[in-house]
Design an enzyme around this catalytic site. Structure first.
Site, mmCIF file in Angstrom:
data_model
loop_
_atom_site.group_PDB
_atom_site.id
_atom_site.type_symbol
_atom_site.label_atom_id
_atom_site.label_comp_id
_atom_site.label_asym_id
_atom_site.label_seq_id
_atom_site.Cartn_x
_atom_site.Cartn_y
_atom_site.Cartn_z
ATOM 1 N N ARG A 142 19.399 -10.686 2.008
ATOM 2 C CA ARG A 142 19.314 -10.452 3.477
ATOM 3 C C ARG A 142 20.584 -10.881 4.206
ATOM 4 N NH1 ARG A 142 16.410 -7.689 1.427
ATOM 5 N NH2 ARG A 142 14.189 -7.980 1.127
ATOM 6 N N SER A 168 9.555 -10.805 9.385
ATOM 7 C CA SER A 168 9.572 -12.164 8.829
ATOM 8 C C SER A 168 10.506 -13.046 9.640
ATOM 9 C CB SER A 168 10.070 -12.141 7.388
ATOM 10 O OG SER A 168 9.200 -11.360 6.617
ATOM 11 N N GLU A 170 15.552 -15.820 9.293
ATOM 12 C CA GLU A 170 16.177 -14.516 9.074
ATOM 13 C C GLU A 170 16.489 -13.914 10.458
ATOM 14 O OE1 GLU A 170 14.074 -12.358 5.973
ATOM 15 O OE2 GLU A 170 14.288 -10.532 7.160
HETATM 16 C C1 LIG Z 1 7.273 -5.101 11.727
HETATM 17 C C2 LIG Z 1 8.580 -5.445 11.084
HETATM 18 C C3 LIG Z 1 8.698 -5.440 9.710
HETATM 19 C C4 LIG Z 1 9.917 -5.763 9.101
HETATM 20 N N1 LIG Z 1 9.992 -5.725 7.741
HETATM 21 C C5 LIG Z 1 11.165 -5.984 7.140
HETATM 22 C C6 LIG Z 1 11.280 -5.920 5.710
HETATM 23 O O1 LIG Z 1 10.337 -5.603 4.989
HETATM 24 N N2 LIG Z 1 12.495 -6.183 5.168
HETATM 25 C C7 LIG Z 1 13.575 -6.498 5.920
HETATM 26 O O2 LIG Z 1 14.651 -6.708 5.350
HETATM 27 N N3 LIG Z 1 13.488 -6.590 7.260
HETATM 28 C C8 LIG Z 1 12.319 -6.342 7.897
HETATM 29 N N4 LIG Z 1 12.229 -6.435 9.258
HETATM 30 C C9 LIG Z 1 13.392 -6.919 10.044
HETATM 31 C C10 LIG Z 1 14.347 -5.820 10.543
HETATM 32 O O3 LIG Z 1 13.666 -4.592 10.735
HETATM 33 C C11 LIG Z 1 15.525 -5.609 9.585
HETATM 34 O O4 LIG Z 1 16.283 -6.784 9.432
HETATM 35 C C12 LIG Z 1 16.444 -4.468 10.063
HETATM 36 O O5 LIG Z 1 17.376 -4.170 9.070
HETATM 37 C C13 LIG Z 1 17.195 -4.827 11.351
HETATM 38 O O6 LIG Z 1 17.708 -3.628 11.900
HETATM 39 P P1 LIG Z 1 17.959 -3.466 13.457
HETATM 40 O O7 LIG Z 1 18.617 -2.160 13.656
HETATM 41 O O8 LIG Z 1 16.718 -3.688 14.223
HETATM 42 O O9 LIG Z 1 18.982 -4.647 13.717
HETATM 43 P P2 LIG Z 1 18.999 -5.662 14.947
HETATM 44 O O10 LIG Z 1 17.781 -6.500 14.909
HETATM 45 O O11 LIG Z 1 19.282 -4.927 16.202
HETATM 46 O O12 LIG Z 1 20.272 -6.546 14.553
HETATM 47 C C14 LIG Z 1 20.219 -7.414 13.447
HETATM 48 C C15 LIG Z 1 21.635 -7.934 13.175
HETATM 49 O O13 LIG Z 1 22.462 -6.865 12.726
HETATM 50 C C16 LIG Z 1 23.565 -6.672 13.610
HETATM 51 N N5 LIG Z 1 23.771 -5.222 13.701
HETATM 52 C C17 LIG Z 1 22.866 -4.253 13.978
HETATM 53 N N6 LIG Z 1 23.434 -3.042 13.889
HETATM 54 C C18 LIG Z 1 24.723 -3.247 13.554
HETATM 55 C C19 LIG Z 1 25.840 -2.391 13.307
HETATM 56 N N7 LIG Z 1 25.749 -1.052 13.369
HETATM 57 N N8 LIG Z 1 27.017 -2.958 12.987
HETATM 58 C C20 LIG Z 1 27.160 -4.304 12.895
HETATM 59 N N9 LIG Z 1 26.152 -5.172 13.115
HETATM 60 C C21 LIG Z 1 24.960 -4.638 13.435
HETATM 61 C C22 LIG Z 1 23.174 -7.324 14.933
HETATM 62 O O14 LIG Z 1 24.297 -7.764 15.636
HETATM 63 C C23 LIG Z 1 22.332 -8.489 14.420
HETATM 64 O O15 LIG Z 1 23.140 -9.559 14.000
HETATM 65 C C24 LIG Z 1 11.033 -6.118 9.888
HETATM 66 C C25 LIG Z 1 10.903 -6.142 11.290
HETATM 67 C C26 LIG Z 1 9.695 -5.799 11.885
HETATM 68 C C27 LIG Z 1 9.588 -5.821 13.381
#
Ligand SMILES: Cc1cc2nc3c(=O)[nH]c(=O)nc-3n(C[C@H](O)[C@H](O)[C@H](O)COP(=O)(O)OP(=O)(O)OC[C@H]3O[C@@H](n4cnc5c(N)ncnc54)[C@H](O)[C@@H]3O)c2cc1C
Length: 339
Positions: A183, A239, A314
Site C-alpha cells: 500500500r 480500511s 493507511e
Molecule cells: C469502501 C471502500 C473500500 C476500499 N477498499 C480498498 C481495498 O480493498 N484495497 C485498497 O487498497 N484500498 C481500498 N480502499 C481505499 C481507497 O479506495 C484506495 O486507497 C484508492 O486507491 C485511493 O484512490 P483515490 O483516487 O480515492 O485516492 P485519494 O484518496 O484521493 O488519494 C489517496 C492518496 O493518493 C494521492 N493521489 C491520488 N491521485 C493521485 C495522482 N493522480 N497522482 C499523485 N497522487 C495521487 C493523494 O494525494 C493521496 O495521498 C477502499 C476505500 C473505500 C471507501
C-alpha cells in the site's frame, strides 16, 4: 461557489487563475463532496483539468504564486481538515479517463474510476486486476497507494507510469523506479514534502488474456464477499489502519486487533468504529475530521495499552496548510479524549 468569500490574497490568485485555461474551476469548494467520508471544509481553489497541457499550466501557476497544491483522486483514502485547505486542490476532470488496449497491455489515465477499469478489463478478457474490484478510487490513486486486495497490489502489473513533478518535469517510471511496497509507492513517499510531489498522469499494465466469463465470475465473487464484510451503507474510507506484516505476525490483521480490544461501536461525535468491520470508521452523520482523529487516537492508545503496538493509518490526512500525512501521525497532535 464563487470567489467572493475568499481572503484578499486568495481572491487575487482566483482572479489570475480565471484568466488561464487550466480546466474547470471553483472556489470555496466543499471538500466533503470529494471525500467518501463526507468530511472536510472548503478548498480556496479547486481545479479539474482535462488534459496534460492544463495540468502543466496549473503547475506553473501554483509555482509562480507560491500556493500550496494537493492532488486528489476520488478522496476514498483521505481525511480533509475541518478548516478545509488554504490552497489549490487538483482533481482530474471526467475527461482524464481514457483507456486503451494493445494485446495484453492496457494504458489508462489517472482519472479513470477503478470500478470502470475493472469492467473494461472484463470486457477486454484480461485478467490480473480482479482483486481491485470494489475499490472506489481513481486509477491514479490506486497506483499511488499501490491499492489492491487479497494480498495483491496494482504495482505487480505495472510496466510503466508517466508522471509530472510539481516542478514541471514529465517522465516515465519503470516498475522498479515506482518502488512499490505494501500500500505504498515512490509517489506516495514523495508526497511527504510538497516540493517533491508528483502527479500520476497515466500507467501501462501488463495483464493475462483469459475467458471473459471466468474473469466476470471472479469479480462478482469478490464484490459479493465485500458487500457481506464491509459497512458500505454508511460513509467510510475503507480500511483505516494498515495491515503491517510484522504486526500481523504478532497479533493478526488490524480489524481483528481493534475488535479484540473491544472497540467495535466506540464513538466520538459522529464517528464510530463499525460494528460490522472494526478496521472501518463510519460517519453516522455530521462527523468532523476532529471526531475521526480523536477516535483514531483513542483506538491507538487502547491497542497500545493492550498489546504494545502502535497501529499506523493507511488513510491520509490533508491539513489546512496542505501537509499530507498518515492520519495516525495527525492524531498524535491531539490530546486523548477527556485529558
Ligand atoms: C469502501 C471502500 C473500500 C476500499 N477498499 C480498498 C481495498 O480493498 N484495497 C485498497 O487498497 N484500498 C481500498 N480502499 C481505499 C481507497 O479506495 C484506495 O486507497 C484508492 O486507491 C485511493 O484512490 P483515490 O483516487 O480515492 O485516492 P485519494 O484518496 O484521493 O488519494 C489517496 C492518496 O493518493 C494521492 N493521489 C491520488 N491521485 C493521485 C495522482 N493522480 N497522482 C499523485 N497522487 C495521487 C493523494 O494525494 C493521496 O495521498 C477502499 C476505500 C473505500 C471507501
Amino acid at each position: 461557489m464563487d470567489a467572493a468569500s475568499l481572503s484578499a490574497g486568495a481572491k487575487a490568485a482566483a482572479e489570475r487563475i480565471r484568466a488561464l485555461d487550466v480546466g474547470m474551476l471553483s472556489f470555496r469548494e466543499p471538500l466533503k463532496e470529494h471525500c467518501s467520508w463526507e468530511i472536510g471544509g472548503p478548498a480556496d481553489i479547486f481545479v479539474q483539468p482535462s488534459e496534460d497541457a492544463q495540468v502543466l499550466r496549473l503547475l506553473r501557476f501554483v509555482r509562480e504564486e507560491g500556493l500550496p497544491l494537493v492532488v486528489i483522486g476520488r478522496g476514498t483514502n483521505l481525511l480533509f481538515a475541518d478548516e478545509g485547505f488554504r490552497g489549490v486542490v487538483m482533481k482530474f476532470g471526467r475527461r482524464f479517463s481514457d483507456f486503451s488496449v494493445d494485446g495484453a497491455s492496457i494504458r489508462a489515465r489517472g482519472g479513470l474510476w477503478v470500478p470502470r477499469l475493472v469492467k473494461n478489463l472484463v470486457e477486454a478478457g484480461l485478467s490480473g486486476l480482479e482483486h481491485a474490484a470494489g475499490i472506489p478510487g481513481s486509477f491514479g490513486g490506486l497506483v499511488t497507494m499501490n491499492g489492491g486486495s487479497l494480498r495483491h497490489g496494482v504495482g505487480e502489473r505495472v510496466v510503466e507510469v508517466r508522471a509530472v513533478s510539481f516542478a514541471g518535469e514529465t517522465r516515465a517510471f519503470s516498475r522498479e523506479e515506482c518502488g512499490f511496497s505494501y500500500r505504498n509507492s515512490f509517489f506516495q513517499r514523495a508526497s511527504d514534502s510538497p516540493e517533491s510531489r508528483w502527479i500520476v498522469l497515466e500507467a501501462r499494465l501488463e495483464l493475462v488474456p483469459a475467458e471473459r466469463n471466468d474473469i466476470r465470475r471472479e469479480v462478482l465473487g469478490i464484490l459479493e464477499e465485500r458487500r457481506g464484510k464491509f459497512p458500505l451503507d454508511k460513509p467510510n474510507c475503507g480500511s483505516v489502519f494498515t495491515n503491517d506484516p510484522s504486526v500481523y505476525e504478532l497479533a493478526g490483521p488490524p480489524g481483528k486487533i481493534v475488535e479484540a480490544a473491544g472497540l467495535k461501536g466506540l464513538r466520538v461525535g459522529g464517528a464510530e468504529v463499525s460494528h460490522r468491520h472494526a478496521n472501518f470508521i463510519v460517519n453516522l452523520g455530521g462527523a468532523t475530521a476532529s471526531d475521526v482523529l480523536s477516535l483514531i487516537a483513542e483506538i491507538r492508545r487502547r491497542v497500545h495499552d493492550r498489546i504494545g503496538v502502535w497501529l499506523e493509518c493507511e488513510v491520509r490526512y490533508v491539513g489546512a496548510d496542505g501537509t499530507l500525512v498518515p492520519a495516525s501521525t495527525a492524531s498524535e497532535n491531539l490530546r486523548p479524549e477527556g485529558k
